[in-house]
Design a protein around this motif. Structure first.
Motif, PDB file in Angstrom:
ATOM      1  N   HIS A  78      -5.133   1.452  -8.543  1.00 54.84           N
ATOM      2  CA  HIS A  78      -4.894   2.937  -7.363  1.00 54.84           C
ATOM      3  C   HIS A  78      -6.040   3.706  -7.569  1.00 54.84           C
ATOM      4  O   HIS A  78      -6.709   3.625  -8.533  1.00 54.84           O
ATOM      5  N   ARG A 133      -2.724   7.043  -4.221  1.00 52.08           N
ATOM      6  CA  ARG A 133      -3.111   5.842  -3.792  1.00 52.08           C
ATOM      7  C   ARG A 133      -2.874   4.324  -4.701  1.00 52.08           C
ATOM      8  O   ARG A 133      -3.895   4.123  -5.329  1.00 52.08           O
ATOM      9  N   PHE A 156      -4.933   7.710   5.140  1.00 48.39           N
ATOM     10  CA  PHE A 156      -5.058   6.991   4.810  1.00 48.39           C
ATOM     11  C   PHE A 156      -3.852   6.008   5.009  1.00 48.39           C
ATOM     12  O   PHE A 156      -4.244   4.947   4.912  1.00 48.39           O
ATOM     13  N   GLN A 157      -2.907   6.964   6.230  1.00 49.84           N
ATOM     14  CA  GLN A 157      -2.040   5.245   6.364  1.00 49.84           C
ATOM     15  C   GLN A 157      -2.021   4.810   7.560  1.00 49.84           C
ATOM     16  O   GLN A 157      -2.052   4.234   8.312  1.00 49.84           O
ATOM     17  N   ALA A 193      -3.241  11.919   2.778  1.00 45.41           N
ATOM     18  CA  ALA A 193      -2.318  11.100   3.429  1.00 45.41           C
ATOM     19  C   ALA A 193      -2.409  10.718   4.435  1.00 45.41           C
ATOM     20  O   ALA A 193      -2.032   9.363   4.940  1.00 45.41           O
ATOM     21  N   TRP A 197      -2.738   0.609  -4.265  1.00 44.56           N
ATOM     22  CA  TRP A 197      -2.220  -1.174  -3.547  1.00 44.56           C
ATOM     23  C   TRP A 197      -2.993  -1.880  -4.400  1.00 44.56           C
ATOM     24  O   TRP A 197      -3.224  -2.372  -5.292  1.00 44.56           O
ATOM     25  N   TYR A 217       0.554  -1.306  -0.057  1.00 46.83           N
ATOM     26  CA  TYR A 217       0.370  -0.080   0.165  1.00 46.83           C
ATOM     27  C   TYR A 217       0.702   1.313   0.084  1.00 46.83           C
ATOM     28  O   TYR A 217       2.264   1.312   0.527  1.00 46.83           O
ATOM     29  N   THR A 218       0.816   2.261  -1.132  1.00 42.73           N
ATOM     30  CA  THR A 218       1.623   3.169  -0.950  1.00 42.73           C
ATOM     31  C   THR A 218       0.796   4.970  -1.402  1.00 42.73           C
ATOM     32  O   THR A 218      -0.404   4.792  -1.578  1.00 42.73           O
ATOM     33  N   VAL A 219       1.515   5.555  -0.771  1.00 45.53           N
ATOM     34  CA  VAL A 219       0.135   7.006  -1.195  1.00 45.53           C
ATOM     35  C   VAL A 219       1.776   7.930  -1.042  1.00 45.53           C
ATOM     36  O   VAL A 219       2.563   7.550  -0.828  1.00 45.53           O
TER      37      VAL A 219
END
Length: 81
Positions: free
Chosen positions: A48, A33, A66-67, A63, A35, A17-19
């Motif tokens: 995304h 985002r 979301f984290q 952000a 994943w 999972y990246t933001v």
């Protein structure tokens, strides 16, 4: 660009999972985002979403939300060595 990368491994299945927060050419800030499953072949191995914000403060707050949500779901920060 500001961002964080998270990973989660459960039952032998590694997920990511990246933001990322970035400034675009139109003077807006975007939160991207992504994943999906690690190691899954093909360009469409993940999903995304992109959200647009008028200022950096709102983008960073989104952000962080979301984290926090991802960490509650079992994701850990990915540390590069």
């Amino acid at each position: 660009m500001i961002g964080f990368h998270l990973q989660h491994c459960q039952n032998g299945r590694a997920r990511y999972y990246t933001v990322d927060v970035a400034y675009n050419l139109f003077g807006e800030y975007s939160v991207l985002r992504e994943w999906g499953m690690r190691g899954k072949p093909g360009a469409n191995s993940g999903q995304h979403r992109i959200l647009w914000f008028a200022n950096l403060r709102d983008a960073c707050l989104a952000a962080e939300r979301f984290q926090t949500r991802a960490k509650r779901r079992g994701f850990d920060e990915l540390h590069s060595e």
